[in-house]
Design a protein around this motif. Structure first.
Motif, PDB file in Angstrom:
ATOM      1  N   LEU A  94       0.807  -1.214   0.000  1.00  0.00           N
ATOM      2  CA  LEU A  94       0.000   0.000   0.000  1.00  0.00           C
ATOM      3  C   LEU A  94       0.845   1.271   0.000  1.00  0.00           C
ATOM      4  O   LEU A  94       0.320   2.373   0.077  1.00  0.00           O
ATOM      5  N   GLY A  95       2.161   1.119  -0.068  1.00  0.00           N
ATOM      6  CA  GLY A  95       3.034   2.283  -0.107  1.00  0.00           C
ATOM      7  C   GLY A  95       3.360   2.863   1.251  1.00  0.00           C
ATOM      8  O   GLY A  95       3.974   3.931   1.341  1.00  0.00           O
ATOM      9  N   ILE A  96       2.965   2.161   2.324  1.00  0.00           N
ATOM     10  CA  ILE A  96       3.167   2.682   3.682  1.00  0.00           C
ATOM     11  C   ILE A  96       4.651   2.744   4.033  1.00  0.00           C
ATOM     12  O   ILE A  96       5.128   3.716   4.629  1.00  0.00           O
ATOM     13  N   SER A  97       5.391   1.705   3.649  1.00  0.00           N
ATOM     14  CA  SER A  97       6.832   1.707   3.895  1.00  0.00           C
ATOM     15  C   SER A  97       7.517   2.823   3.117  1.00  0.00           C
ATOM     16  O   SER A  97       8.419   3.503   3.628  1.00  0.00           O
ATOM     17  N   SER A  98       7.061   3.043   1.874  1.00  0.00           N
ATOM     18  CA  SER A  98       7.632   4.113   1.058  1.00  0.00           C
ATOM     19  C   SER A  98       7.359   5.484   1.682  1.00  0.00           C
ATOM     20  O   SER A  98       8.199   6.389   1.626  1.00  0.00           O
ATOM     21  N   GLY A  99       6.165   5.630   2.294  1.00  0.00           N
ATOM     22  CA  GLY A  99       5.849   6.868   2.987  1.00  0.00           C
ATOM     23  C   GLY A  99       6.780   7.110   4.158  1.00  0.00           C
ATOM     24  O   GLY A  99       7.241   8.240   4.382  1.00  0.00           O
ATOM     25  N   ALA A 100       7.067   6.045   4.919  1.00  0.00           N
ATOM     26  CA  ALA A 100       8.010   6.159   6.035  1.00  0.00           C
ATOM     27  C   ALA A 100       9.407   6.509   5.521  1.00  0.00           C
ATOM     28  O   ALA A 100      10.114   7.337   6.116  1.00  0.00           O
ATOM     29  N   SER A 101       9.801   5.892   4.412  1.00  0.00           N
ATOM     30  CA  SER A 101      11.107   6.183   3.819  1.00  0.00           C
ATOM     31  C   SER A 101      11.184   7.636   3.355  1.00  0.00           C
ATOM     32  O   SER A 101      12.224   8.294   3.507  1.00  0.00           O
ATOM     33  N   LEU A 102      10.078   8.149   2.801  1.00  0.00           N
ATOM     34  CA  LEU A 102      10.046   9.544   2.375  1.00  0.00           C
ATOM     35  C   LEU A 102      10.186  10.480   3.574  1.00  0.00           C
ATOM     36  O   LEU A 102      10.910  11.477   3.510  1.00  0.00           O
ATOM     37  N   GLY A 103       9.505  10.160   4.677  1.00  0.00           N
ATOM     38  CA  GLY A 103       9.628  10.982   5.879  1.00  0.00           C
ATOM     39  C   GLY A 103      11.060  11.029   6.384  1.00  0.00           C
ATOM     40  O   GLY A 103      11.584  12.107   6.718  1.00  0.00           O
ATOM     41  N   ALA A 250      -5.188  -1.697  10.300  1.00  0.00           N
ATOM     42  CA  ALA A 250      -4.354  -2.637  11.065  1.00  0.00           C
ATOM     43  C   ALA A 250      -2.991  -2.811  10.409  1.00  0.00           C
ATOM     44  O   ALA A 250      -1.944  -2.746  11.078  1.00  0.00           O
ATOM     45  N   THR A 251      -3.004  -3.002   9.091  1.00  0.00           N
ATOM     46  CA  THR A 251      -1.740  -3.158   8.355  1.00  0.00           C
ATOM     47  C   THR A 251      -0.909  -1.885   8.438  1.00  0.00           C
ATOM     48  O   THR A 251       0.314  -1.936   8.642  1.00  0.00           O
ATOM     49  N   GLY A 252      -1.573  -0.737   8.292  1.00  0.00           N
ATOM     50  CA  GLY A 252      -0.864   0.530   8.342  1.00  0.00           C
ATOM     51  C   GLY A 252      -0.214   0.780   9.696  1.00  0.00           C
ATOM     52  O   GLY A 252       0.940   1.219   9.774  1.00  0.00           O
ATOM     53  N   LEU A 253      -0.946   0.493  10.760  1.00  0.00           N
ATOM     54  CA  LEU A 253      -0.395   0.685  12.108  1.00  0.00           C
ATOM     55  C   LEU A 253       0.822  -0.210  12.329  1.00  0.00           C
ATOM     56  O   LEU A 253       1.865   0.246  12.832  1.00  0.00           O
ATOM     57  N   ILE A 254       0.691  -1.480  11.951  1.00  0.00           N
ATOM     58  CA  ILE A 254       1.775  -2.436  12.200  1.00  0.00           C
ATOM     59  C   ILE A 254       2.978  -2.133  11.316  1.00  0.00           C
ATOM     60  O   ILE A 254       4.102  -1.937  11.799  1.00  0.00           O
ATOM     61  N   ALA A 255       2.748  -2.110   9.995  1.00  0.00           N
ATOM     62  CA  ALA A 255       3.858  -1.931   9.059  1.00  0.00           C
ATOM     63  C   ALA A 255       4.471  -0.532   9.179  1.00  0.00           C
ATOM     64  O   ALA A 255       5.701  -0.384   9.113  1.00  0.00           O
ATOM     65  N   GLY A 256       3.630   0.485   9.377  1.00  0.00           N
ATOM     66  CA  GLY A 256       4.144   1.845   9.495  1.00  0.00           C
ATOM     67  C   GLY A 256       5.004   2.038  10.738  1.00  0.00           C
ATOM     68  O   GLY A 256       6.085   2.642  10.666  1.00  0.00           O
ATOM     69  N   SER A 257       4.540   1.530  11.868  1.00  0.00           N
ATOM     70  CA  SER A 257       5.312   1.694  13.108  1.00  0.00           C
ATOM     71  C   SER A 257       6.620   0.913  13.050  1.00  0.00           C
ATOM     72  O   SER A 257       7.659   1.388  13.522  1.00  0.00           O
ATOM     73  N   ILE A 258       6.579  -0.279  12.453  1.00  0.00           N
ATOM     74  CA  ILE A 258       7.801  -1.087  12.342  1.00  0.00           C
ATOM     75  C   ILE A 258       8.825  -0.388  11.459  1.00  0.00           C
ATOM     76  O   ILE A 258      10.008  -0.316  11.796  1.00  0.00           O
ATOM     77  N   THR A 259       8.379   0.149  10.322  1.00  0.00           N
ATOM     78  CA  THR A 259       9.297   0.852   9.432  1.00  0.00           C
ATOM     79  C   THR A 259       9.864   2.090  10.117  1.00  0.00           C
ATOM     80  O   THR A 259      11.045   2.409   9.970  1.00  0.00           O
ATOM     81  N   ALA A 260       9.026   2.779  10.871  1.00  0.00           N
ATOM     82  CA  ALA A 260       9.483   3.979  11.569  1.00  0.00           C
ATOM     83  C   ALA A 260      10.556   3.661  12.608  1.00  0.00           C
ATOM     84  O   ALA A 260      11.552   4.381  12.725  1.00  0.00           O
ATOM     85  N   PHE A 261      10.359   2.594  13.365  1.00  0.00           N
ATOM     86  CA  PHE A 261      11.279   2.270  14.454  1.00  0.00           C
ATOM     87  C   PHE A 261      12.468   1.419  14.019  1.00  0.00           C
ATOM     88  O   PHE A 261      13.551   1.536  14.588  1.00  0.00           O
ATOM     89  N   ALA A 262      12.272   0.538  13.032  1.00  0.00           N
ATOM     90  CA  ALA A 262      13.321  -0.421  12.673  1.00  0.00           C
ATOM     91  C   ALA A 262      13.799  -0.291  11.235  1.00  0.00           C
ATOM     92  O   ALA A 262      14.717  -1.001  10.824  1.00  0.00           O
ATOM     93  N   GLY A 263      13.178   0.592  10.441  1.00  0.00           N
ATOM     94  CA  GLY A 263      13.553   0.715   9.041  1.00  0.00           C
ATOM     95  C   GLY A 263      12.796  -0.291   8.182  1.00  0.00           C
ATOM     96  O   GLY A 263      12.101  -1.169   8.693  1.00  0.00           O
ATOM     97  N   PRO A 264      12.925  -0.165   6.862  1.00  0.00           N
ATOM     98  CA  PRO A 264      12.231  -1.095   5.968  1.00  0.00           C
ATOM     99  C   PRO A 264      12.914  -2.460   5.963  1.00  0.00           C
ATOM    100  O   PRO A 264      14.091  -2.578   5.620  1.00  0.00           O
ATOM    101  N   ILE A 265      12.180  -3.484   6.356  1.00  0.00           N
ATOM    102  CA  ILE A 265      12.734  -4.844   6.421  1.00  0.00           C
ATOM    103  C   ILE A 265      11.951  -5.738   5.470  1.00  0.00           C
ATOM    104  O   ILE A 265      10.733  -5.897   5.609  1.00  0.00           O
TER     105      ILE A 265
END
Length: 342
Positions: A94-103, A250-265
C-alpha cells in the motif's frame, strides 16, 4: 488437521521461539555464556555484573524488538495476501513503507532543497522515528481516502503501488541533491536495525502493534470469507467496506510503526504466511494469525543471530539477511508447488 496436532505445532513453535530468544540474547560483541544468559533472564545472579547490564539494557530490548518486528510484519503480510487474494502481496504493497522512507529522507536529505529547514543536528533516532511515522501516517490516510472512493480491491492495490512509486521518485530526487554524508545516513537507516531501541521505544512499538493485532483478530471472520471473494463475503453479511478499512488500518499501524522504528525490512511479511500455511495446512485465520506471529518472530530472531559477527562490534544489515534468507524461500515455494499455497 486435528486440534491436537495444532496444539503440538504451537508448542513446538513456542519452544523454538524461547530457544532462539536465549541464543539471540547470548550473542553479540561480548559473548555471554548461554547458562548465564538464562540465569539472568529468570532473575538469577551472575558473577559478571557488566554482562547483566548488557543483557537487560541492550540484548533483551533488541530481542523483543526482533520478535515484534518479525511477528508484526508476518501478520501484515497475511492481511494483505488475504485482502487482495494475491500470494505475492506483502505488508508494504500500500506504499506505507515508502511513505516512512520519504519521511526519513525529508529529514535527513531535505535540507539541501529546503534551505536548512531541516537541521542536520536534529537528525537522531527520535527525529527519524517521528519523521518516518508522519510519512507512513500520511500515506495511510491517502490510502484510506482512496479506499472510500474505489470499490475494486485490485484497483486499490495498484493505487497503493503507485503511491510507492511516487514517494520513491521523490526520495530519488532528494538523493540526487544530497551530500555524501547525508546520503550515507539515509542508506544506513534503509538497511534496517532491531538493535537501536530503548525500553521506552519498545513499549511504544509494542502498544501500536498490539492495537493492529487486536484489529486483525476482530476481522478473522471477514478475512476467512474474503478468501472466497467479496461477493461470497457479502452473502454472509460481511460489511465489505468497513472490514476493508479495518484491515488497511491494522496493516498501516503495524507496518508503518515497524518501518518507523526499525527501518524497511524485506521478505519476512511475504514469506512467513506461506511457510505457516504449509506447516499448519489451513487457511483459517483464527489459527494463522497467532501462528504467523510466532513463526515470523522466530525467523527474525534467526536472521538477527546470523547478522551477528562473533567477537566484533560489527553487525550485518538485517535487511540484507532477511532478503538472503527470504528470497530463496519464496523461490523454493514457487518451484516446489508451482503455485504458492493460498
Amino acid at each position: 488437521m486435528p486440534s491436537k496436532t495444532y496444539k503440538l505445532l504451537f508448542l513446538l513453535l513456542l519452544l523454538a521461539l524461547v530457544l532462539c530468544l536465549a541464543i539471540n540474547i547470548s550473542l553479540g560483541s561480548v559473548t555471554i555464556p548461554l547458562k548465564d544468559t538464562i540465569s539472568s533472564i529468570f532473575g538469577g545472579n551472575i558473577a559478571n555484573k557488566s554482562w547483566e547490564y548488557i543483557i537487560w539494557n541492550y540484548r533483551i530490548p533488541k530481542a523483543f524488538t526482533a520478535i515484534l518486528v518479525g511477528g508484526g510484519l508476518s501478520i501484515s503480510g497475511l492481511l494483505m495476501q488475504t485482502l487482495f487474494r494475491n500470494p505475492l502481496a506483502g505488508p508494504f504493497v500500500l506504499g506505507i513503507s515508502s511513505g516512512a522512507s520519504l519521511g526519513a529522507a525529508l529529514l535527513i536529505m531535505g535540507s539541501a532543497i529546503f534551505s536548512g529547514l531541516f537541521s542536520f543536528s536534529f537528525i537522531n533516532d527520535i527525529g527519524l522515528v517521528v519523521a518516518a511515522s508522519l510519512g507512513s501516517s500520511l500515506v495511510l490516510l491517502l490510502v484510506i481516502t482512496v479506499a472510500s472512493k474505489v470499490k475494486d480491491t485490485m484497483a486499490l492495490l495498484i493505487i497503493g503501488l503507485m503511491f510507492g512509486s511516487i514517494t520513491g521518485a521523490i526520495v530519488s530526487v532528494l538523493s540526487y541533491f544530497s551530500s555524501a554524508e547525508k546520503l550515507q545516513r539515509y542508506m544506513y537507516w534503509s538497511f534496517g536495525s532491531v538493535g537501536d531501541l530503548t525500553w521506552k521505544q519498545v513499549g511504544i512499538l509494542f502498544t501500536i502493534i498490539s492495537i493492529g493485532i487486536v484489529l486483525s483478530i476482530k476481522s478473522t471472520k471477514a478475512l476467512n470469507s474474503f478468501l472466497l471473494g467479496e461477493n461470497y463475503a457479502q452473502s454472509l453479511g460481511i460489511a465489505i467496506k468497513k472490514n476493508r478499512y479495518i484491515i488497511i488500518i491494522a496493516t498501516g499501524l503495524i507496518a508503518g510503526s515497524i518501518t518507523a522504528f526499525a527501518g524497511p525490512i524485506a521478505f519476512v511479511g511475504l514469506a512467513v504466511p506461506h511457510l505457516t500455511r504449509l506447516l499448519f495446512n489451513t487457511t483459517d485465520h483464527k489459527i494463522l494469525i497467532p501462528a504467523v506471529f510466532i513463526y515470523g518472530a522466530i525467523l527474525l530472531l534467526v536472521c538477527d543471530i546470523v547478522a551477528q559477527i562473533p567477537n566484533s562490534t560489527g553487525i550485518l544489515p538485517i535487511n540484507a539477511i532477511t532478503s538472503i534468507i527470504g528470497a530463496p524461500i519464496v523461490i523454493w515455494l514457487l518451484v516446489k508447488k508451482q503455485k504458492m499455497v493460498f
